[in-house]
Motif scaffolding. Structure first.
Motif, short mmCIF file in Angstrom:
data_model
loop_
_atom_site.label_atom_id
_atom_site.label_comp_id
_atom_site.label_asym_id
_atom_site.label_seq_id
_atom_site.Cartn_x
_atom_site.Cartn_y
_atom_site.Cartn_z
N LEU A 1 0.87 -1.17 0.00
CA LEU A 1 0.00 0.00 0.00
C LEU A 1 0.91 1.22 0.00
CD1 LEU A 1 -1.75 -2.29 1.72
CD2 LEU A 1 -3.35 -0.39 1.83
N THR B 1 -3.29 7.08 3.63
CA THR B 1 -2.83 5.83 3.03
C THR B 1 -3.66 5.57 1.77
OG1 THR B 1 -4.43 4.48 4.26
CG2 THR B 1 -2.27 4.84 5.29
N ALA B 2 -3.13 4.74 0.90
CA ALA B 2 -3.90 4.37 -0.29
C ALA B 2 -3.70 2.91 -0.63
CB ALA B 2 -3.50 5.25 -1.47
N ALA B 3 -4.78 2.32 -1.14
CA ALA B 3 -4.75 0.92 -1.59
C ALA B 3 -3.75 0.78 -2.74
CB ALA B 3 -6.15 0.53 -2.06
N THR C 1 -9.19 -6.24 5.02
CA THR C 1 -10.65 -6.15 4.99
C THR C 1 -11.21 -5.11 4.01
OG1 THR C 1 -12.62 -5.59 6.28
CG2 THR C 1 -10.56 -4.61 7.03
N SER D 1 -10.12 -8.73 7.82
CA SER D 1 -9.23 -8.53 8.96
C SER D 1 -7.99 -7.79 8.48
CB SER D 1 -8.89 -9.89 9.56
OG SER D 1 -8.17 -9.73 10.76
N PHE E 1 -6.88 -6.70 19.03
CA PHE E 1 -5.82 -5.69 19.00
C PHE E 1 -5.94 -4.81 20.22
CE2 PHE E 1 -9.38 -4.51 16.31
CZ PHE E 1 -9.82 -3.35 16.94
N LEU F 1 -4.95 -0.85 21.17
CA LEU F 1 -4.51 0.43 20.60
C LEU F 1 -4.40 1.47 21.70
CD1 LEU F 1 -6.80 0.58 17.41
CD2 LEU F 1 -4.47 -0.29 17.58
N MET G 1 -1.28 -6.28 17.70
CA MET G 1 -2.34 -7.02 16.99
C MET G 1 -2.05 -8.50 17.21
SD MET G 1 -2.33 -4.87 13.42
CE MET G 1 -3.90 -5.42 12.72
O1 X90 Z 1 -5.65 3.19 2.50
C1 X90 Z 1 -6.16 2.06 2.65
O2 X90 Z 1 -6.92 1.58 1.81
C2 X90 Z 1 -5.83 1.28 3.90
C3 X90 Z 1 -6.77 1.50 5.02
C4 X90 Z 1 -6.58 0.54 6.17
C5 X90 Z 1 -7.37 0.87 7.39
C6 X90 Z 1 -7.34 -0.11 8.51
C7 X90 Z 1 -5.99 -0.54 8.99
C8 X90 Z 1 -6.01 -1.20 10.35
C9 X90 Z 1 -4.64 -1.52 10.87
C10 X90 Z 1 -5.45 -1.15 13.25
C11 X90 Z 1 -6.17 -2.00 14.21
C12 X90 Z 1 -6.88 -3.20 13.67
C13 X90 Z 1 -8.29 -3.00 13.19
C14 X90 Z 1 -8.69 -4.18 12.31
C15 X90 Z 1 -10.13 -4.38 12.13
C16 X90 Z 1 -10.47 -5.30 10.98
C17 X90 Z 1 -4.52 -1.83 12.30
#
Ligand code: X90
Length: 279
Positions: free
Chosen positions: A27, A60-62, A84, A117, A158, A160, A273
């Motif tokens: 990413l 952030t970006a996919a 996820t 996840s 997790f 945080l 995590m």
């Molecule tokens: O830019 C994108 O497309 C990425 C975005 C990702 C957002 C979530 C990242 C989570 C990372 C945080 C704690 C865990 C939560 C998980 C729940 C499924 C870690």
């Protein structure tokens, strides 16, 4: 079964490994004008410091579709596991890449799994798939349902200490974002069935928080199997958690790993995590 390429995005906190036939697709992390790829060249601790001194919120970006196509290049059989779809466009960009790849490689077989996840649970799913692939009689056509069945046995918890980046980036609901304002929060949560962040409880102090994590593992039917703990600059607490788990489950098979960029960005310094599999 041989020659199945495994592809995962960088939220899995793992690195590409030719011995495992494993490709990691990064990413992107952005601060102001600067784009950083979440790959093996990223210096995580520089990046965390940069994030902390940066006044404006990072983003952030996919992965782009092209990055998935590069990872698929030449593959006849591949399994892609993504973060996820409830919190990222990564799954959708992988699906689009699969469709484009199949136009030019009509005989290729590609499965795209939405992990619902993040982090260590993706690694657990990959490990589960690697085990399935050991079976010489397994057919590719049976893999999708086998993976779905395996996923019902893996969970994520997790801890945080800050929800700043999650809330600034709109990745959690306004109700959850409100928790971000609290100081010294130790939020313990899990991945919901839909793959969103689901808060479970708050704990005062790290000692209680770690105990609470073990309690939540028990409530999630953990019986002493595989555990992966990913930490963001918090090896000390990851090790304490490992000890607590081993006290109750002496046969537990526990690995501790540092988070890569994407999870570090959202879990932030101190974050843990924990992914585990039930018997
Ligand atoms: O830019 C994108 O497309 C990425 C975005 C990702 C957002 C979530 C990242 C989570 C990372 C945080 C704690 C865990 C939560 C998980 C729940 C499924 C870690």
């Amino acid at each position: 079964m041989e020659n199945v390429r495994l592809i995962v995005d960088s939220s899995a906190n793992t690195l590409s490994d030719p011995d495992r036939n494993l490709e990691v697709v990064p990413l992107t992390l952005t601060f102001g004008e600067e784009n950083l790829l979440d790959d093996e060249n990223l210096n995580i601790s520089d990046f965390l410091t940069k994030m902390e001194v940066n006044q404006e919120a990072g983003k952030t970006a996919a992965p782009s579709i092209q990055r998935w196509l590069d990872a698929l290049d030449g593959a006849e059989q591949a399994i892609i596991v993504t973060i996820t779809s409830g919190m990222s466009g990564t799954y959708s960009s992988a699906l689009q890449a699969r469709d484009i790849y199949l136009e030019s490689h009509p005989l290729a077989k590609i499965i795209v799994v939405d992990s619902r996840s993040a982090g260590p649970e993706l690694e657990l799913i990959i490990e589960g798939i690697e085990e399935m692939l050991q079976d010489p009689k397994l057919r590719f056509a049976d893999l999708e349902s086998k993976i779905a069945e395996y996923r019902t046995k893996t969970s994520l918890l997790f801890l945080l200490q800050s929800l700043r980046n999650l809330s600034l980036n709109g990745r959690v609901s306004p109700a959850v974002a409100k928790l971000a304002g609290l100081l010294k929060i130790n939020l313990i949560g899990t991945a919901s069935v839909d793959g969103d962040l689901k808060p479970l409880t708050k704990a005062r102090g790290m000692k209680k928080a770690l105990k609470e994590l073990v309690k939540q593992m028990e409530e999630n039917k953990y019986q002493g199997g595989r555990v992966i703990i990913d930490e963001c600059e918090n090896l000390a607490d990851a090790e304490k958690l490992k000890e607590l788990i081993l006290e109750k489950y002496p046969d537990a098979k526990i690995t501790i790993r540092p988070m890569r960029g994407l999870c570090s960005f959202y879990a932030e310094r101190g974050g843990l995590m924990v992914a585990f599999a039930n018997a």
